[in-house]
Design a protein around this motif. Structure first.
Motif, mmCIF file in Angstrom:
data_model
loop_
_atom_site.group_PDB
_atom_site.id
_atom_site.type_symbol
_atom_site.label_atom_id
_atom_site.label_comp_id
_atom_site.label_asym_id
_atom_site.label_seq_id
_atom_site.Cartn_x
_atom_site.Cartn_y
_atom_site.Cartn_z
ATOM 1 N N ASP A 164 -39.661 12.564 -15.924
ATOM 2 C CA ASP A 164 -40.813 13.389 -15.562
ATOM 3 C C ASP A 164 -40.530 14.559 -14.680
ATOM 4 O O ASP A 164 -40.274 14.443 -13.488
ATOM 5 C CB ASP A 164 -42.009 12.588 -15.051
ATOM 6 C CG ASP A 164 -43.134 12.638 -16.089
ATOM 7 O OD1 ASP A 164 -43.156 13.621 -16.848
ATOM 8 O OD2 ASP A 164 -43.949 11.721 -16.130
ATOM 9 N N THR A 165 -40.597 15.639 -15.362
ATOM 10 C CA THR A 165 -40.533 16.965 -14.776
ATOM 11 C C THR A 165 -41.935 17.303 -14.314
ATOM 12 O O THR A 165 -42.887 16.705 -14.799
ATOM 13 C CB THR A 165 -40.149 17.914 -15.941
ATOM 14 O OG1 THR A 165 -38.917 17.458 -16.438
ATOM 15 C CG2 THR A 165 -40.127 19.341 -15.566
ATOM 16 N N THR A 166 -42.079 18.310 -13.425
ATOM 17 C CA THR A 166 -43.425 18.842 -13.309
ATOM 18 C C THR A 166 -43.486 20.175 -14.056
ATOM 19 O O THR A 166 -42.537 20.963 -14.014
ATOM 20 C CB THR A 166 -43.911 18.974 -11.851
ATOM 21 O OG1 THR A 166 -45.290 19.318 -11.900
ATOM 22 C CG2 THR A 166 -43.126 19.998 -11.062
ATOM 23 N N GLY A 195 -31.181 19.290 -18.628
ATOM 24 C CA GLY A 195 -32.228 18.956 -19.583
ATOM 25 C C GLY A 195 -32.833 20.229 -20.139
ATOM 26 O O GLY A 195 -32.228 21.308 -20.098
ATOM 27 N N ASP A 196 -34.059 20.104 -20.614
ATOM 28 C CA ASP A 196 -34.710 21.263 -21.228
ATOM 29 C C ASP A 196 -35.417 22.155 -20.214
ATOM 30 O O ASP A 196 -35.725 23.309 -20.510
ATOM 31 C CB ASP A 196 -35.722 20.801 -22.291
ATOM 32 C CG ASP A 196 -36.785 19.857 -21.733
ATOM 33 O OD1 ASP A 196 -36.555 19.250 -20.655
ATOM 34 O OD2 ASP A 196 -37.832 19.715 -22.378
ATOM 35 N N SER A 197 -35.664 21.630 -19.009
ATOM 36 C CA SER A 197 -36.509 22.378 -18.064
ATOM 37 C C SER A 197 -35.953 23.751 -17.701
ATOM 38 O O SER A 197 -36.707 24.707 -17.569
ATOM 39 C CB SER A 197 -36.740 21.558 -16.793
ATOM 40 O OG SER A 197 -37.155 20.276 -17.152
ATOM 41 N N CYS A 215 -42.571 21.489 -21.703
ATOM 42 C CA CYS A 215 -42.402 20.112 -22.200
ATOM 43 C C CYS A 215 -41.870 19.193 -21.106
ATOM 44 O O CYS A 215 -41.182 19.636 -20.182
ATOM 45 C CB CYS A 215 -41.406 20.099 -23.357
ATOM 46 S SG CYS A 215 -41.833 21.251 -24.667
ATOM 47 N N THR A 216 -42.153 17.915 -21.271
ATOM 48 C CA THR A 216 -41.563 16.906 -20.395
ATOM 49 C C THR A 216 -40.996 15.775 -21.246
ATOM 50 O O THR A 216 -41.246 15.687 -22.437
ATOM 51 C CB THR A 216 -42.597 16.313 -19.410
ATOM 52 O OG1 THR A 216 -43.624 15.687 -20.172
ATOM 53 C CG2 THR A 216 -43.197 17.370 -18.508
ATOM 54 N N HIS A 217 -40.302 14.903 -20.574
ATOM 55 C CA HIS A 217 -39.625 13.735 -21.151
ATOM 56 C C HIS A 217 -38.305 14.126 -21.826
ATOM 57 O O HIS A 217 -37.558 14.869 -21.206
ATOM 58 C CB HIS A 217 -40.557 12.928 -22.058
ATOM 59 C CG HIS A 217 -41.667 12.279 -21.265
ATOM 60 N ND1 HIS A 217 -42.748 12.973 -20.796
ATOM 61 C CD2 HIS A 217 -41.828 11.009 -20.834
ATOM 62 C CE1 HIS A 217 -43.548 12.155 -20.118
ATOM 63 N NE2 HIS A 217 -43.001 10.951 -20.119
HETATM 64 N N1 ASP Z 1 -37.511 16.946 -19.677
HETATM 65 C C1 ASP Z 1 -36.764 16.535 -18.508
HETATM 66 C C2 ASP Z 1 -35.305 16.582 -18.790
HETATM 67 O O1 ASP Z 1 -34.917 16.344 -19.921
HETATM 68 C C3 ASP Z 1 -37.097 15.179 -18.025
HETATM 69 C C4 ASP Z 1 -38.536 14.827 -18.006
HETATM 70 O O2 ASP Z 1 -39.405 15.645 -18.123
HETATM 71 O O3 ASP Z 1 -38.834 13.664 -17.902
HETATM 72 O O4 ASP Z 1 -34.551 16.795 -17.860
#
Ligand code: ASP
Length: 306
Positions: A164-166, A195-197, A215-217
């Protein structure tokens, strides 16, 4: 005007809402919201108090996008600073680069007098060490960190797959659309993993003409599918925000190999419509929404798609 923030970002929503509602710059408003989250010790997936990587280092990723100019700033694997989102903003404003990582990012943070911080709390350190003890044998523990991390990389993720990103998205009183993200990434990630953030176009994208997406996850999936940019591009090609998000979900569904998990897509368009979808989410996902016909932000549940 519109503001979206994910539930992880709860503690900064009031700050961002007050600024936006007070007709302040939308990008600045969401950065200030995110800074509250980075500072909070209650959120273990963003900023201070975040879970560390396999070596016990807390490394932070963040990005910002100004949808008017399409200028971006992103920082990856930043250590020992409190506000990666502020560093990302400074990269956007002060450098002719879009992304800085690692040592260079740290050097830049020092040069702009960013606020230093030891982000590894005693609590996170204890939990990290306990996790290591569970997956290392006695010999590995004795020689740690001089071991092949590859041997434990997968096992170390399983018991503590904390995500979990914010993410924050806004359209301000001048119709500027902005988006920003901040995260400590996966708990127990392999050192150096981004990650993607901080990857513009994967976990974050904004264009004031069409909309924004964050996006998150499972960032591994949105990097492969270019999710955030795709959603905005699908809107440019004529889809509604809800259709664009569904199309991006179809792209994610197409991924059959590699690391597969859940993804939440947050998107807004240039007319204050939005769509938040949790793809294969194991738990219900919530987000904050405020538009200028609402007295204050409210929490909603994301639609779930498989
Ligand atoms: N998307 C984030 C990452 O891959 C992690 C997240 O949002 O939970 O670093």
């Amino acid at each position: 005007m519109i503001l979206i923030a994910n539930k992880e970002g709860s503690c900064g929503v009031e700050t961002a809402f007050t600024a936006l509602n007070g007709r302040k710059d939308g990008l600045r408003a969401i950065i200030d919201g995110i800074k509250c989250v980075e500072k909070s010790l209650d959120i273990h997936t963003v900023g201070r108090g975040g879970w560390p990587d396999l070596l016990g280092d807390v490394t932070l990723d963040a990005s910002v996008i100004d949808g008017d100019s399409l200028q971006t700033g992103a920082v990856g694997a930043l250590k020992n600073y409190l506000h990666p989102v502020e560093v990302a903003y400074a990269i956007m404003r002060q450098l002719d680069h879009e992304i800085l990582v690692g040592d260079g990012a740290q050097r830049f943070a020092a040069e702009i007098n960013a606020e230093p911080c030891d982000n590894l709390t005693e609590q996170a350190k204890t939990v990290w060490h306990r996790g290591l003890e569970k997956c290392l044998n006695r010999q590995q523990l004795q020689t740690f960190p001089e071991i092949r991390l590859l041997d434990i990389a997968k096992r170390a993720q399983d018991p503590e797959k904390v995500f979990d990103t914010t993410v924050y998205l806004s359209r301000d009183c001048d119709n500027k659309i902005s988006s920003a993200t901040s995260t400590s990434g996966w708990a127990w990630k392999y050192p150096g993993r981004l990650g993607d953030s901080p990857v513009i176009g994967a976990g974050n994208y904004a264009d004031s003409r069409y909309g924004a997406c964050a996006c998150t996850h499972t960032g591994e999936m949105t990097i492969r599918a270019g999710t955030a940019r795709s959603v905005v591009l699908y809107m440019k090609m004529g889809m509604s925000v809800a259709e664009a998000v569904r199309e991006a979900v179809a792209d994610l569904r197409h991924l059959k190999q590699g690391y597969l998990g859940e993804v939440t897509i947050h998107a807004i368009d240039a007319h204050d419509k939005h769509s938040v979808v949790s793809f294969r989410g194991a738990e219900p996902v919530y987000y904050w929404l405020w538009t200028d016909n609402m007295p204050k932000p409210e929490l909603f549940q994301a639609e779930r798609l498989d």
